[in-house]
Design a protein around this motif. Structure first.
Motif, mmCIF file in Angstrom:
data_model
loop_
_atom_site.group_PDB
_atom_site.id
_atom_site.type_symbol
_atom_site.label_atom_id
_atom_site.label_comp_id
_atom_site.label_asym_id
_atom_site.label_seq_id
_atom_site.Cartn_x
_atom_site.Cartn_y
_atom_site.Cartn_z
ATOM 1 N N TYR A 164 0.863 -1.200 0.000
ATOM 2 C CA TYR A 164 0.000 0.000 0.000
ATOM 3 C C TYR A 164 0.889 1.235 0.000
ATOM 4 O O TYR A 164 1.847 1.303 0.768
ATOM 5 C CB TYR A 164 -0.895 0.048 1.255
ATOM 6 N N LYS B 180 0.019 3.711 6.520
ATOM 7 C CA LYS B 180 -0.052 2.247 6.388
ATOM 8 C C LYS B 180 0.618 1.801 5.085
ATOM 9 O O LYS B 180 0.337 2.344 4.017
ATOM 10 C CB LYS B 180 -1.539 1.852 6.388
ATOM 11 N N ASN C 104 -3.166 -6.776 -4.515
ATOM 12 C CA ASN C 104 -3.698 -5.441 -4.906
ATOM 13 C C ASN C 104 -3.391 -5.103 -6.363
ATOM 14 O O ASN C 104 -4.215 -4.511 -7.060
ATOM 15 C CB ASN C 104 -3.014 -4.330 -4.088
ATOM 16 N N ALA D 84 -11.699 -6.472 -0.353
ATOM 17 C CA ALA D 84 -10.905 -5.669 0.595
ATOM 18 C C ALA D 84 -10.231 -4.503 -0.138
ATOM 19 O O ALA D 84 -10.200 -3.372 0.367
ATOM 20 C CB ALA D 84 -9.860 -6.542 1.279
ATOM 21 N N PHE D 85 -9.702 -4.758 -1.343
ATOM 22 C CA PHE D 85 -9.030 -3.688 -2.083
ATOM 23 C C PHE D 85 -10.032 -2.643 -2.582
ATOM 24 O O PHE D 85 -9.748 -1.446 -2.554
ATOM 25 C CB PHE D 85 -8.212 -4.255 -3.243
ATOM 26 N N GLN E 286 -12.781 -1.846 -1.106
ATOM 27 C CA GLN E 286 -13.125 -1.053 0.095
ATOM 28 C C GLN E 286 -12.006 -0.055 0.409
ATOM 29 O O GLN E 286 -12.258 1.103 0.747
ATOM 30 C CB GLN E 286 -13.352 -1.995 1.279
ATOM 31 N N TYR E 287 -10.766 -0.527 0.297
ATOM 32 C CA TYR E 287 -9.599 0.341 0.522
ATOM 33 C C TYR E 287 -9.636 1.538 -0.442
ATOM 34 O O TYR E 287 -9.430 2.684 -0.035
ATOM 35 C CB TYR E 287 -8.309 -0.472 0.329
ATOM 36 N N GLU F 180 -12.164 4.076 0.635
ATOM 37 C CA GLU F 180 -11.690 4.827 1.813
ATOM 38 C C GLU F 180 -10.696 5.914 1.388
ATOM 39 O O GLU F 180 -10.716 7.025 1.923
ATOM 40 C CB GLU F 180 -11.010 3.872 2.806
ATOM 41 N N ARG F 181 -9.811 5.584 0.442
ATOM 42 C CA ARG F 181 -8.812 6.566 -0.016
ATOM 43 C C ARG F 181 -9.491 7.723 -0.753
ATOM 44 O O ARG F 181 -9.140 8.887 -0.558
ATOM 45 C CB ARG F 181 -7.773 5.908 -0.935
#
Length: 384
Positions: free
Chosen positions: A231, A269, A317, A342-343, A345-346, A349-350
């Motif tokens: 990340y 992170k 990713n 999960a990616f 969702q990531y 969020e970004r």
């Protein structure tokens, strides 16, 4: 040539460490930062410990090494190095590591730790742009941490002289000081992770040394180095900057933006971080000996790029990003449905973290996906 020919740019020498430490601890801002890292230790005790250090490497091992280790324990799930291309018997030599550029501060700091942990004879000296030396005490601190200064904020006429001096210093460091070096493959980070070696960096390297351009590059003992982050802590800031530049051709980052980027890169992170060394350039560069000068630089830069691209660690990713970008599932064998969710969702969020009044969500998403897809795109091309 002697060391004082490079006083304007070189790291601090062992006999200057005491005075540099006095200078640093006279700065209230520096003392406040030190206190935030060593909360229960009086500043005077930290200063006394620093003054016991005799070399830049001792300073690094005493202060920077444990701090960076603690930092990575908090904000990364792992830090690894593949140095198989450099046998243990060759690790006492001085190399010029040329890498892609992911983080303003940590690229070289993490390399230092990995070299110390993997039986290399020393940490490296670091090429750092003077645009990052926002306060005078930062310049003293980085020079204490074995950095030499890339003078970017000079006029065109002085730029040529400053490039020549830097090249001569790099050759001096490798040949006379037997000191390894790290330098990024280009000026500034590739915001979209499409990493390419600037020929101008190689041309700068051949302003110093002796013989043909090939001889001069061989003298520096170059090793291509790939840096991979699972990340990128600054991904949302890079995407934001892409939109700012798209919407306003005159947009330029402020000094405050640079500070935010540095802080986010250090403390954000990262997931897993991997470094991989390729075989030294000297093992293959002779095959380009007969090329005309401009074609020579182009060919060497392209070959370094292939080495860096082949050396990337590719994470789930990266595969997900390429499929989302292309709207297909060509890479689906390399990730699970959970990893894809999960990616996604990531990514959301970004995008939510980007504070722009006229936020173009589709554009920002495409920029973020491209950042994560490019290492895989480049590796597939390099392996083909």
């Amino acid at each position: 040539m002697n060391i004082h020919d490079f006083d304007a740019i070189r790291p601090i020498e062992p006999n200057e460490i005491g005075a540099a430490i006095d200078e640093l601890f006279a700065e209230p801002q520096f003392c406040a930062i030190v206190q935030s890292f060593f909360k229960d230790v009086p500043v005077e005790a930290i200063k006394a410990k620093a003054k016991m250090c005799r070399t830049g490497l001792e300073i690094q091992k005493t202060f920077f090494y444990p701090l960076v280790k603690q930092l990575m324990a908090k904000c990364a799930s792992g830090l690894t190095l593949d140095a198989e291309a450099i046998p243990v018997s060759q690790r006492d030599k001085s190399y010029t590591f040329v890498s892609n550029h992911r983080d303003i501060v940590l690229d070289s700091a993490l390399l230092d730790i990995l070299l110390i942990d993997h039986q290399f004879n020393d940490s490296i000296e670091i090429a750092i742009g003077d645009n990052l030396l926002i306060y005078p005490w930062i310049k003293t601190l980085v020079r204490l941490n074995k950095s030499f200064i890339v003078q970017r904020s000079v006029g065109m006429r002085e730029m040529l002289m400053s490039s020549k001096r830097m090249s001569e210093y790099m050759h001096f460091a490798i040949k006379e000081k037997h000191q390894g070096i790290w330098i990024a493959q280009r000026e500034g980070r590739a915001k979209d992770s499409n990493d390419r070696t600037q020929e101008s960096i190689l041309k700068m390297m051949t302003m110093g040394g002796e013989g043909t351009p090939l001889d001069r590059l061989k003298e520096l003992n170059i090793v291509p180095l790939s840096i991979s982050y699972e990340y990128d802590p600054c991904d949302f800031l890079k995407a934001k900057e892409f939109q700012q530049k798209r919407d306003d051709a005159a947009f330029k980052k402020s000094r405050q933006d640079d500070l935010v980027n540095m802080q986010t890169g250090i403390f954000g992170k990262k997931g897993h971080v991997h470094y991989r060394m390729a075989e030294p350039v000297n093992t293959w560069i002779d095959q380009y000996a007969e090329l005309p000068k401009n074609e020579f630089y182009k060919a060497v830069a392209a070959r370094i790029d292939v080495a860096i691209h082949q050396g990337y660690e590719i994470y789930a990713n990266n595969y997900v990003a390429l499929d989302l970008l292309n709207g297909n599932e060509a890479q689906a064998a390399h990730y699970t449905e959970e990893q894809k969710k999960a990616f996604e969702q990531y990514l959301q969020e970004r995008i939510n973290m980007i504070d722009l009044p006229n936020k173009d969500i589709d554009f920002l998403r495409e920029r973020l996906l491209t950042m994560y897809a490019n290492p895989l795109i480049n590796q597939l091309k390099a392996n083909a």
